[in-house]
Write an enzyme that holds these catalytic residues in place. Structure first.
Site, PDB file in Angstrom:
ATOM      1  N   HIS A  64       0.845  -1.192   0.000  1.00  0.00           N
ATOM      2  CA  HIS A  64       0.000   0.000   0.000  1.00  0.00           C
ATOM      3  C   HIS A  64       0.878   1.238   0.000  1.00  0.00           C
ATOM      4  CE1 HIS A  64       0.814  -0.656   4.277  1.00  0.00           C
ATOM      5  NE2 HIS A  64       0.300   0.517   4.582  1.00  0.00           N
ATOM      6  N   HIS A  66       1.167   3.922   2.007  1.00  0.00           N
ATOM      7  CA  HIS A  66       1.611   4.654   3.200  1.00  0.00           C
ATOM      8  C   HIS A  66       3.139   4.768   3.178  1.00  0.00           C
ATOM      9  CE1 HIS A  66      -2.243   4.106   5.819  1.00  0.00           C
ATOM     10  NE2 HIS A  66      -2.262   5.214   5.121  1.00  0.00           N
ATOM     11  N   ASP A  68       5.616   4.592   5.273  1.00  0.00           N
ATOM     12  CA  ASP A  68       6.534   3.655   5.916  1.00  0.00           C
ATOM     13  C   ASP A  68       6.676   2.359   5.133  1.00  0.00           C
ATOM     14  OD1 ASP A  68       3.799   3.282   6.761  1.00  0.00           O
ATOM     15  OD2 ASP A  68       4.501   1.882   8.294  1.00  0.00           O
ATOM     16  N   HIS A  69       5.935   2.223   4.035  1.00  0.00           N
ATOM     17  CA  HIS A  69       6.047   1.051   3.163  1.00  0.00           C
ATOM     18  C   HIS A  69       6.539   1.439   1.769  1.00  0.00           C
ATOM     19  CE1 HIS A  69       3.680  -1.758   5.822  1.00  0.00           C
ATOM     20  NE2 HIS A  69       3.399  -0.577   6.342  1.00  0.00           N
ATOM     21  N   HIS A 141      -7.653  -1.877   5.721  1.00  0.00           N
ATOM     22  CA  HIS A 141      -6.780  -0.773   6.106  1.00  0.00           C
ATOM     23  C   HIS A 141      -7.385   0.523   5.557  1.00  0.00           C
ATOM     24  CE1 HIS A 141      -3.056   0.399   7.945  1.00  0.00           C
ATOM     25  NE2 HIS A 141      -2.591   0.976   6.852  1.00  0.00           N
ATOM     26  N   ASP A 212      -0.423  -3.966   6.002  1.00  0.00           N
ATOM     27  CA  ASP A 212      -1.122  -3.636   7.249  1.00  0.00           C
ATOM     28  C   ASP A 212      -2.580  -4.059   7.142  1.00  0.00           C
ATOM     29  OD1 ASP A 212       1.282  -2.493   7.785  1.00  0.00           O
ATOM     30  OD2 ASP A 212       0.562  -0.419   7.821  1.00  0.00           O
ATOM     31  N   HIS A 270       6.123  -5.445  11.959  1.00  0.00           N
ATOM     32  CA  HIS A 270       5.438  -4.149  12.011  1.00  0.00           C
ATOM     33  C   HIS A 270       5.088  -3.797  13.462  1.00  0.00           C
ATOM     34  CE1 HIS A 270       2.422  -1.028  10.832  1.00  0.00           C
ATOM     35  NE2 HIS A 270       3.203  -0.917   9.775  1.00  0.00           N
TER      36      HIS A 270
END
Length: 305
Positions: A64, A66, A68-69, A141, A212, A270
């Protein structure tokens, strides 16, 4: 197969954990490939501390969008090019991944000197060849987020060479045809069916790697019967409601999924930055009360599948 964890923290990095990324080394006998799953900020720095070479990256799967990914992707793509790598690379990710990559390269005056393909995925099979199939399903999510199921094709059974020699089949090229299950005709006119001399096929490895997610039905389907499940466990069981409200899972929920899906091994990752080493040990203990064969991922840990 072997998994290498490059980042295991949730949201932000800590002194001991970078944000999310892992590499799957296929260890296929005829092709040397590395597949990356997610690419949080600083991932290329993490790679420098391992034996994994960016030039061997063949595919990058983004769960996805976001940060942090994702935020480590432009830097990795550029560095891979500046190092002179010419091998093709394919990126798979949700709608928007193409715009993110192309815009990042364009406004920074960057480019890639290798063939780069970007595939925006939807639920279903996203990749398949004669050795592997990768299936994606939507998770729970706040933004569009996917989990991936990687299935290795079944391997042919072993050929009973001793029985073939006893049947008068000369050792040599005919064995290769029989190994493929084909039939051959001998000089004396007899027909030998290779399938009669093969043991049953050996099941290929299966693993599931999730982005996530809060608990959802698709997670169970993706994880069903896999040899290894990589699942987030952002918060402890006592904070389950908070985790779910933000599209995340607790330790207990990750372990319950592994149990219900009848997976062989669970790796939780995570982890919220609120947890120090003692807190992480508590998270692992919570998982193991529900699913004993659980391991807590650490940066640079390797896990064989």
């Amino acid at each position: 197969m072997e998994l290498l964890f490059l980042g295991t923290s949730a949201g932000v990095p800590t002194r001991t954990r970078n944000v999310t990324s892992l590499v799957l080394d296929l260890q296929h006998p005829t092709r040397s490939e590395l597949w990356m799953f997610d690419c949080g900020e600083g991932t290329q720095h993490q790679l420098l501390r391992t034996a994994a070479h960016p030039g061997k990256l063949n595919k990058i799967f983004i769960t996805h969008l976001h940060g942090d990914h994702l935020f480590g992707l432009p830097g990795l793509l550029c560095s891979r090019s500046m190092a002179g790598n010419i091998h093709p690379l394919t990126i798979y990710g949700p709608p928007g991944i193409r715009e993110f990559v192309e815009t990042s390269l364009r406004i920074s005056g960057s480019w890639t000197d290798y063939p780069l393909e970007i595939i925006e995925i939807k639920p279903g099979v996203v990749f398949s060849d004669d050795a592997y199939t990768v299936t994606a399903a939507a998770l729970n999510h706040p933004v569009e987020c996917y989990g991936f199921r990687i299935e290795e094709c079944d391997k042919p059974g072993a050929l009973d060479g001793a029985a073939l020699v006893a049947a008068g089949v000369p050792f040599g090229p005919l064995f290769q045809q029989l190994k493929r299950g084909e039939s051959v005709t001998l000089a004396d006119g007899r027909t030998i069916n290779g399938a009669d001399y093969l043991s049953p096929p050996r099941p290929g490895k299966k693993l599931a790697i999730f982005g996530d997610t809060a608990p959802c039905e698709n997670a169970l389907a993706l994880a069903s019967g896999v040899d290894l499940l990589v699942h987030e466990a952002t918060l402890e069981s006592a904070m389950e409601e908070k985790a779910n409200s933000r599209g995340h899972s607790s330790t207990r929920q990750a372990a319950m999924l592994a149990r219900d899906a009848q997976v062989k091994k669970l790796i939780v990752t995570h982890v919220s930055s609120r947890y120090d080493a003692e807190g992480c040990a508590m998270l692992l203990a919570e998982c193991r009360t529900v699913f004993a064969d659980t391991r807590l991922a650490e940066d640079f840990a390797t896990v064989r599948v």
